[in-house]
Motif scaffolding. Sequence first.
Motif, PDB file in Angstrom:
ATOM      1  N   VAL A 160       0.838  -1.203   0.000  1.00  0.00           N
ATOM      2  CA  VAL A 160       0.000   0.000   0.000  1.00  0.00           C
ATOM      3  C   VAL A 160       0.873   1.254   0.000  1.00  0.00           C
ATOM      4  CG1 VAL A 160      -1.634   1.337   1.388  1.00  0.00           C
ATOM      5  CG2 VAL A 160      -1.988  -1.106   1.062  1.00  0.00           C
ATOM      6  N   ALA A 161       1.943   1.238   0.805  1.00  0.00           N
ATOM      7  CA  ALA A 161       2.846   2.394   0.856  1.00  0.00           C
ATOM      8  C   ALA A 161       3.484   2.641  -0.508  1.00  0.00           C
ATOM      9  CB  ALA A 161       3.924   2.162   1.915  1.00  0.00           C
ATOM     10  N   ALA A 176      -2.201   3.567   8.383  1.00  0.00           N
ATOM     11  CA  ALA A 176      -3.644   3.364   8.431  1.00  0.00           C
ATOM     12  C   ALA A 176      -4.005   1.906   8.136  1.00  0.00           C
ATOM     13  CB  ALA A 176      -4.333   4.288   7.426  1.00  0.00           C
ATOM     14  N   VAL A 177      -3.359   1.343   7.129  1.00  0.00           N
ATOM     15  CA  VAL A 177      -3.619  -0.056   6.783  1.00  0.00           C
ATOM     16  C   VAL A 177      -3.173  -0.978   7.920  1.00  0.00           C
ATOM     17  CG1 VAL A 177      -2.928  -1.935   5.238  1.00  0.00           C
ATOM     18  CG2 VAL A 177      -3.545   0.287   4.300  1.00  0.00           C
ATOM     19  N   GLY A 178      -2.018  -0.681   8.517  1.00  0.00           N
ATOM     20  CA  GLY A 178      -1.534  -1.494   9.626  1.00  0.00           C
ATOM     21  C   GLY A 178      -2.493  -1.487  10.806  1.00  0.00           C
ATOM     22  N   ILE A 179      -3.062  -0.315  11.109  1.00  0.00           N
ATOM     23  CA  ILE A 179      -4.018  -0.211  12.218  1.00  0.00           C
ATOM     24  C   ILE A 179      -5.280  -1.014  11.916  1.00  0.00           C
ATOM     25  CG2 ILE A 179      -5.533   1.390  13.455  1.00  0.00           C
ATOM     26  CD1 ILE A 179      -3.315   3.491  13.176  1.00  0.00           C
ATOM     27  N   VAL A 180      -5.769  -0.892  10.673  1.00  0.00           N
ATOM     28  CA  VAL A 180      -6.978  -1.629  10.281  1.00  0.00           C
ATOM     29  C   VAL A 180      -6.742  -3.132  10.385  1.00  0.00           C
ATOM     30  CG1 VAL A 180      -8.479  -2.193   8.339  1.00  0.00           C
ATOM     31  CG2 VAL A 180      -7.898   0.190   8.810  1.00  0.00           C
ATOM     32  N   LEU A 181      -5.600  -3.596   9.873  1.00  0.00           N
ATOM     33  CA  LEU A 181      -5.292  -5.032   9.928  1.00  0.00           C
ATOM     34  C   LEU A 181      -5.137  -5.520  11.363  1.00  0.00           C
ATOM     35  CD1 LEU A 181      -2.756  -5.355   6.957  1.00  0.00           C
ATOM     36  CD2 LEU A 181      -5.119  -6.180   7.038  1.00  0.00           C
ATOM     37  N   ASP A 182      -4.531  -4.672  12.206  1.00  0.00           N
ATOM     38  CA  ASP A 182      -4.323  -5.052  13.597  1.00  0.00           C
ATOM     39  C   ASP A 182      -5.644  -5.238  14.324  1.00  0.00           C
ATOM     40  OD1 ASP A 182      -2.468  -5.458  15.841  1.00  0.00           O
ATOM     41  OD2 ASP A 182      -3.412  -3.656  16.642  1.00  0.00           O
ATOM     42  N   HIS A 183      -6.636  -4.383  14.011  1.00  0.00           N
ATOM     43  CA  HIS A 183      -7.946  -4.498  14.655  1.00  0.00           C
ATOM     44  C   HIS A 183      -8.808  -5.562  13.989  1.00  0.00           C
ATOM     45  CE1 HIS A 183      -7.843  -1.136  17.519  1.00  0.00           C
ATOM     46  NE2 HIS A 183      -7.065  -0.546  16.633  1.00  0.00           N
ATOM     47  N   TRP A 184      -8.552  -5.823  12.721  1.00  0.00           N
ATOM     48  CA  TRP A 184      -9.371  -6.775  11.979  1.00  0.00           C
ATOM     49  C   TRP A 184      -9.074  -8.214  12.357  1.00  0.00           C
ATOM     50  CZ3 TRP A 184      -7.973 -10.356   8.014  1.00  0.00           C
ATOM     51  CH2 TRP A 184      -9.062 -10.942   7.361  1.00  0.00           C
ATOM     52  N   LYS A 185      -7.797  -8.524  12.599  1.00  0.00           N
ATOM     53  CA  LYS A 185      -7.407  -9.910  12.883  1.00  0.00           C
ATOM     54  C   LYS A 185      -8.064 -10.464  14.167  1.00  0.00           C
ATOM     55  CE  LYS A 185      -2.940  -9.497  12.424  1.00  0.00           C
ATOM     56  NZ  LYS A 185      -1.501  -9.858  12.351  1.00  0.00           N
ATOM     57  N   VAL A 207       5.317  11.244   2.792  1.00  0.00           N
ATOM     58  CA  VAL A 207       4.424  11.380   3.946  1.00  0.00           C
ATOM     59  C   VAL A 207       3.098  10.672   3.671  1.00  0.00           C
ATOM     60  CG1 VAL A 207       3.248  13.022   5.456  1.00  0.00           C
ATOM     61  CG2 VAL A 207       5.521  13.565   4.566  1.00  0.00           C
ATOM     62  N   VAL A 208       2.583  10.840   2.449  1.00  0.00           N
ATOM     63  CA  VAL A 208       1.330  10.171   2.074  1.00  0.00           C
ATOM     64  C   VAL A 208       1.484   8.655   2.163  1.00  0.00           C
ATOM     65  CG1 VAL A 208      -0.278   9.757   0.170  1.00  0.00           C
ATOM     66  CG2 VAL A 208       0.547  12.070   0.615  1.00  0.00           C
ATOM     67  N   ALA A 209       2.597   8.144   1.665  1.00  0.00           N
ATOM     68  CA  ALA A 209       2.834   6.694   1.690  1.00  0.00           C
ATOM     69  C   ALA A 209       2.892   6.165   3.110  1.00  0.00           C
ATOM     70  CB  ALA A 209       4.120   6.374   0.941  1.00  0.00           C
ATOM     71  N   ILE A 210       3.596   6.883   3.982  1.00  0.00           N
ATOM     72  CA  ILE A 210       3.709   6.445   5.378  1.00  0.00           C
ATOM     73  C   ILE A 210       2.352   6.470   6.068  1.00  0.00           C
ATOM     74  CG2 ILE A 210       4.707   7.030   7.619  1.00  0.00           C
ATOM     75  CD1 ILE A 210       7.129   8.130   6.021  1.00  0.00           C
ATOM     76  N   ALA A 211       1.577   7.554   5.832  1.00  0.00           N
ATOM     77  CA  ALA A 211       0.245   7.652   6.443  1.00  0.00           C
ATOM     78  C   ALA A 211      -0.653   6.505   5.970  1.00  0.00           C
ATOM     79  CB  ALA A 211      -0.382   8.998   6.097  1.00  0.00           C
ATOM     80  N   ALA A 212      -0.572   6.178   4.687  1.00  0.00           N
ATOM     81  CA  ALA A 212      -1.384   5.076   4.154  1.00  0.00           C
ATOM     82  C   ALA A 212      -0.983   3.745   4.773  1.00  0.00           C
ATOM     83  CB  ALA A 212      -1.247   5.027   2.637  1.00  0.00           C
ATOM     84  N   ALA A 213       0.326   3.518   4.899  1.00  0.00           N
ATOM     85  CA  ALA A 213       0.804   2.255   5.482  1.00  0.00           C
ATOM     86  C   ALA A 213       0.394   2.132   6.941  1.00  0.00           C
ATOM     87  CB  ALA A 213       2.318   2.169   5.350  1.00  0.00           C
TER      88      ALA A 213
END
Length: 241
Positions: A198-199, A224-233, A216-222
């Motif tokens: 994603v980054a 955000a995805v990491g947080i979503v995956l962490d809560h989704w699992k 900065v955009v790439a880091i923010a996207a990564a």
Amino acid sequence: MLDSWRRLRRDPDFHAGAREMAGIALGIGAWGLVTGVAMVKSGLGVPLSLLMTLTVFAGSAQLSALPLIAAGAPIWVVWATAACVNLRFVIFSAGWRPYFAHLPRRQRLLMGYVSGDLNYVCFMRRYPEPVPAPGQLAYYWGGVAVNWCAWQAMSILGIVLADQVPTEWGLGFAGTLALLGLTGSLLTDRATWIAAAVAACAAVAAYALPLRLNIVVAIAAAVAVGIVLDHWKPAQRPGAA
């Protein structure tokens, strides 16, 4: 303090940490050499480059900030970019907390300064259980001592010899390869692979932004995805049972 350091150096776990990091030190030194040359070539000069390598001690943040400094970007953009690039150390600190939270704050701050990505990888591989145990502190210091010395020695060498290195050698590309190698060592599971993909896509999609803000955009996207995956699992575990 000197007596404590002497005792630490005699500890077998200190030597174990140093040995494990010694195998990686050549790559770390090569990256430090590239970064040292890049700082001078970007127009910082030798004194400021020496100050930066000794105080910042974060190769990825340095390489991210250099083109912004050379382009005359506002200082807040430089700081924001460096902070975003180093967000991973917040995760590293949280991972180390169960092992070292009992230590004095001054000691923990010093440990934070000398820590590195591969120190974290090696430490967690050796001590997977997040509980304090004998030998952990000595092992940590053995690894970071080799890491810090390898980086600083080669970075300073690159700074001093930068004017002797032809620009056409393509050191910027070498630095990119070094960062890719480091990134590859941190991709250990599906979630990190997805975040990295994603980054990369976000960085390419936002490439037209000024002042390298696509980073900065790439880091923010990564993140955000990491947080979503962490809560989704965790949410999936009950249904899977």
